[in-house]
Design an enzyme around this catalytic site. Structure first.
Site, PDB file in Angstrom:
ATOM      1  N   CYS A   1     -23.722   1.319   7.451  1.00  0.00           N
ATOM      2  CA  CYS A   1     -24.610   0.243   6.992  1.00  0.00           C
ATOM      3  C   CYS A   1     -24.241  -0.391   5.657  1.00  0.00           C
ATOM      4  O   CYS A   1     -23.953  -1.576   5.613  1.00  0.00           O
ATOM      5  CB  CYS A   1     -26.047   0.757   6.941  1.00  0.00           C
ATOM      6  SG  CYS A   1     -26.670   1.107   8.572  1.00  0.00           S
TER       7      CYS A   1
HETATM    8  P1  NAD Z   1     -24.252   2.195  17.388  1.00  0.00           P
HETATM    9  O1  NAD Z   1     -22.918   1.565  17.394  1.00  0.00           O
HETATM   10  O2  NAD Z   1     -24.398   3.643  17.088  1.00  0.00           O
HETATM   11  O3  NAD Z   1     -24.997   1.901  18.765  1.00  0.00           O
HETATM   12  C1  NAD Z   1     -25.013   0.669  19.408  1.00  0.00           C
HETATM   13  C2  NAD Z   1     -25.107   0.913  20.908  1.00  0.00           C
HETATM   14  O4  NAD Z   1     -25.362  -0.319  21.546  1.00  0.00           O
HETATM   15  C3  NAD Z   1     -23.827   1.471  21.515  1.00  0.00           C
HETATM   16  O5  NAD Z   1     -24.109   2.681  22.206  1.00  0.00           O
HETATM   17  C4  NAD Z   1     -23.370   0.363  22.484  1.00  0.00           C
HETATM   18  O6  NAD Z   1     -22.756   0.867  23.658  1.00  0.00           O
HETATM   19  C5  NAD Z   1     -24.673  -0.324  22.790  1.00  0.00           C
HETATM   20  N1  NAD Z   1     -24.550  -1.716  23.231  1.00  0.00           N
HETATM   21  C6  NAD Z   1     -23.856  -2.747  22.689  1.00  0.00           C
HETATM   22  N2  NAD Z   1     -24.039  -3.877  23.381  1.00  0.00           N
HETATM   23  C7  NAD Z   1     -24.876  -3.579  24.405  1.00  0.00           C
HETATM   24  C8  NAD Z   1     -25.452  -4.327  25.447  1.00  0.00           C
HETATM   25  N3  NAD Z   1     -25.211  -5.642  25.596  1.00  0.00           N
HETATM   26  N4  NAD Z   1     -26.257  -3.685  26.327  1.00  0.00           N
HETATM   27  C9  NAD Z   1     -26.512  -2.374  26.210  1.00  0.00           C
HETATM   28  N5  NAD Z   1     -26.007  -1.609  25.226  1.00  0.00           N
HETATM   29  C10 NAD Z   1     -25.210  -2.204  24.324  1.00  0.00           C
HETATM   30  O7  NAD Z   1     -25.091   1.340  16.313  1.00  0.00           O
HETATM   31  P2  NAD Z   1     -26.259   1.864  15.347  1.00  0.00           P
HETATM   32  O8  NAD Z   1     -25.686   2.622  14.203  1.00  0.00           O
HETATM   33  O9  NAD Z   1     -27.347   2.447  16.163  1.00  0.00           O
HETATM   34  O10 NAD Z   1     -26.750   0.465  14.741  1.00  0.00           O
HETATM   35  C11 NAD Z   1     -27.454  -0.467  15.536  1.00  0.00           C
HETATM   36  C12 NAD Z   1     -28.012  -1.520  14.603  1.00  0.00           C
HETATM   37  O11 NAD Z   1     -28.978  -0.920  13.725  1.00  0.00           O
HETATM   38  C13 NAD Z   1     -26.988  -2.180  13.699  1.00  0.00           C
HETATM   39  O12 NAD Z   1     -27.333  -3.509  13.489  1.00  0.00           O
HETATM   40  C14 NAD Z   1     -27.124  -1.413  12.385  1.00  0.00           C
HETATM   41  O13 NAD Z   1     -26.726  -2.168  11.273  1.00  0.00           O
HETATM   42  C15 NAD Z   1     -28.616  -1.151  12.359  1.00  0.00           C
HETATM   43  N6  NAD Z   1     -29.023   0.027  11.581  1.00  0.00           N
HETATM   44  C16 NAD Z   1     -28.290   1.167  11.648  1.00  0.00           C
HETATM   45  C17 NAD Z   1     -28.701   2.281  10.914  1.00  0.00           C
HETATM   46  C18 NAD Z   1     -27.898   3.561  10.941  1.00  0.00           C
HETATM   47  O14 NAD Z   1     -28.138   4.410  10.072  1.00  0.00           O
HETATM   48  N7  NAD Z   1     -26.980   3.742  11.860  1.00  0.00           N
HETATM   49  C19 NAD Z   1     -29.869   2.218  10.140  1.00  0.00           C
HETATM   50  C20 NAD Z   1     -30.604   1.048  10.122  1.00  0.00           C
HETATM   51  C21 NAD Z   1     -30.175  -0.051  10.849  1.00  0.00           C
END
Ligand code: NAD
Length: 452
Positions: free
Chosen positions: A278
Site C-alpha cells: 500500500c
Molecule cells: P490482492 O492482489 O491481494 O487481491 C486482489 C484479488 O483480486 C486477486 O486475488 C485477483 O485474482 C482478484 N481479481 C482481480 N481482478 C478480478 C476480477 N475482475 N474478478 C475477480 N477477481 C479479480 O490485493 P489486496 O492487497 O487485497 O488489495 C486490494 C485493494 O485493496 C487494493 O486497491 C489495495 O490498495 C487496497 N488495500 C489493500 C490493503 C492491504 O493491506 N493489502 C489495505 C487497504 C486497502
C-alpha cells in the site's frame, strides 16, 4: 444482508470472512480458480493471523461461499464490493482490474430487476468512482446511477492485524452517490461497535484513504531523514532522539500517569524504509494524481525519494566496513515488509538483496513465513541466493548479517549465536531492535540505522 465480494486477496477475503462472522451471507468471487479451490478446501490463500480459524467457521456454518461464478454471485446478492488490486505502473495507478470488474458487474446488472449497490473498496485515486466506475457501470448495464447504488468504502486494515482492524475499525468511511446508496451500505456495518460512520461524497472517501497512507508514510520518511542526519554526526543516536521527541504529550499523552503509547509513534522510528502493498504504490499514485490535477506535490514526493534511498544505505555502510561485498556471505534476517505477514510486495529486503547480488555477494535470506513469496520475486538458485527458516543456517560462516524485518524470533536470537556462528562479526540493524550492547559485549560490530 447478501453480499458478493469481487477479488479475494488480502482485503477481499478478510472483508468477506469478517462480514460473514457478523451474520451476513457472503459470496467471495475471484477470477483465479486456485484461490477459490484453496478457500473451499478450508485453506487461506494468504497468511493473516486469526483468519483461517474464522474462515473455517463461517464456511462450515454456510455463511461464506467462494466461487469464480460472478454472474450468480451478483444476481444472488444485494451489494457487490469490489476489492481487486490497484497496482502502480507506467507512472500512474493502474485501474485495469477496477474497470474490468465494473464492466462485468454492469453487464450482469443489465438483467437484474432488483436494486443493487456497487461498492468500491479498492484504493482508487479521487474521481475514479464517480467518473470511470460510474460511466462503465452505466454503459455496461444500460441503466443510470440511481437505478443502481454506488458507494466508495475505503479499507484501513493493516496486514498482520487485518482481522482485528476490520472487526474494530477506527471509523467507517462511506462515500455515496446518493442517500439510498448510503442507507443500504450502512446496514453492512450494523453492529460494528461504536465506530463512527463518516458520510461523505465519493471523491472525498477516496481522498481520505490516500491522505491517511501518505501521512503515515511521511512520518516514517521524516524519522529516516532525522536518522540520516544523526548518522553524519558522531554520538547522536536517532533512537534516543525520537524516543524523547515522542514523549511530548501531544504525541503520547498520559492517562492516570501511564503513557498511552499510541501506535502512531511506531511510525516515528528510523528504519530501513517502508514497503508493502500500500504505502509505496499509494503515495506514488497520489503524487501522479496531484500532478494531473494541477499541483506538483513537494512533501510526499520527498517521502518517496527518502524511502527509495533508505534500504541501500545499509549496503553502503556495510561496503565501507567490508571494503568489498564480492563473494561475501550476507545473512538477511527478514524478507516480509513487516513482521506477522508473508507479504513481500515492495519490501526493503528486495532492494537490499538485489543490490547485494549486483555487488557479487552471496545472499542467505531467512523468514518465518515469507520465503515462498520471495521466491517468486528473487528465485533461490543455490549459487548466490538461498532461503531458509533457520537463522543458524543463515548466520553460519556469514561475513555480515542485516536485520530487515523486526520479527520477534530475530530480536530473540542470543547474542552468542551471532558471535559463535558468523565468520566476520558485523551486524547491521535496519530496525534498531537488536541488543546493541549485548552484541558489542560478545565482539560484534554493531551498525544501526540512524547511528554513526
Ligand atoms: P490482492 O492482489 O491481494 O487481491 C486482489 C484479488 O483480486 C486477486 O486475488 C485477483 O485474482 C482478484 N481479481 C482481480 N481482478 C478480478 C476480477 N475482475 N474478478 C475477480 N477477481 C479479480 O490485493 P489486496 O492487497 O487485497 O488489495 C486490494 C485493494 O485493496 C487494493 O486497491 C489495495 O490498495 C487496497 N488495500 C489493500 C490493503 C492491504 O493491506 N493489502 C489495505 C487497504 C486497502
Amino acid at each position: 444482508m447478501k453480499i458478493s465480494i469481487i477479488g479475494t486477496g488480502y482485503v477481499g477475503l478478510v472483508t468477506g470472512v469478517c462480514l460473514a462472522s457478523k451474520g451476513h451471507d457472503v459470496i467471495c468471487v475471484d477470477q483465479k480458480q486456485e484461490v477459490i479451490d484453496k478457500i473451499n478446501n478450508l485453506i487461506t490463500p494468504i497468511y493473516e493471523s486469526g483468519l483461517e480459524e474464522l474462515m473455517i467457521k463461517v464456511i462450515k456454518t454456510g455463511k461464506l461461499v467462494a466461487t469464480t461464478d460472478l454472474k450468480s454471485s451478483v444476481m444472488n446478492s444485494e451489494i457487490s464490493i469490489i476489492a481487486v488490486g490497484t497496482p502502480f505502473g507506467n507512472d500512474k495507478i493502474d485501474l485495469r482490474h477496477i474497470e474490468k470488474s465494473a464492466w462485468e458487474i454492469g453487464s450482469i446488472l443489465m438483467d437484474k430487476e432488483h436494486y443493487h449497490v456497487v461498492c468500491v473498496k479498492s484504493t482508487v485515486i479521487p474521481t475514479t468512482t464517480d467518473t470511470l466506475v460510474k460511466n462503465v457501470l452505466e454503459s455496461a448495464s444500460g441503466k443510470k446511477a440511481g437505478d443502481f447504488g454506488l458507494t466508495m468504502n475505503p479499507e484501513f486494515l493493516r496486514e498482520g492485524k487485518a482481522v482485528e482492524d476490520f472487526m474494530y475499525p477506527d471509523r467507517i468511511v462511506i462515500g455515496a452517490y446518493d442517500n439510498r446508496s448510503f442507507e443500504t451500505m450502512k446496514h453492512v456495518y450494523e453492529g460494528f461497535f461504536d465506530a463512527p460512520i463518516i458520510n461523505v461524497n465519493l471523491r472525498t472517501a477516496e481522498m481520505i484513504k490516500y491522505t491517511a497512507n501518505a501521512l503515515l508514510a511521511t512520518l516514517i520518511s521524516f524519522a529516516n531523514e532525522i536518522g540520516s542526519i544523526c548518522e553524519k554526526t558522531k554520538d547522536i543516536d536517532v533512537k534516543e532522539v525520537m524516543e524523547s521527541v515522542t514523549l511530548d504529550k501531544r504525541f503520547n499523552p498520559r492517562i492516570n500517569n501511564q503513557l498511552v503509547n499510541p501506535e502512531m509513534i511506531n511510525y516515528l522510528k528510523a528504519g530501513c524504509g517502508f514497503g508493502g502493498s500500500c504505502f509505496p504504490k499509494d503515495v506514488k499514485a497520489l503524487i501522479s494524481y496531484s500532478k494531473w490535477a494541477g499541483y506538483v506535490p513537494q512533501i510526499i514526493d520527498a517521502t518517496i525519494r527518502v524511502n527509495k534511498e533508505q534500504p541501500l544505505k545499509m549496503i553502503n555502510r556495510l561496503e565501507e566496513i567490508l571494503r568489498t561485498l564480492k563473494g561475501k556471505k550476507v545473512a538477511i534476517l527478514g524478507l516480509a515488509f513487516k513482521p506477522d505477514t508473508d507479504d513481500v510486495r515492495e519490501s526493503p529486503s528486495i532492494a537490499i538483496i538485489n543490490s547485494l547480488l549486483e555487488k557479487g555477494a552471496l545472499v542467505y535470506g531467512i523468514d518465518p513465513i515469507a520465503n515462498q513469496n520471495m521466491q517468486k520475486i528473487i528465485p533461490e538458485d543455490r549459487k548466490s541466493v538461498w532461503y531458509s527458516t533457520d537463522y543458524k543456517e543463515a548466520l553460519k560462516d556469514a561475513d555480515a548479517a542485516i536485520l530487515v524485518t523486526s520479527w520477534a524470533e530475530f530480536i530473540d536470537i542470543p547474542t552468542q549465536d551471532f558471535s559463535q556462528l558468523m565468520k566476520t562479526l558485523v551486524v547491521v540493524d535496519g530496525r534498531r531492535v537488536l541488543n546493541k550492547k549485548g552484541l558489542e559485549d560478545v565482539g560484534v560490530m554493531y551498525i544501526g540505522v540512524g547511528l554513526s
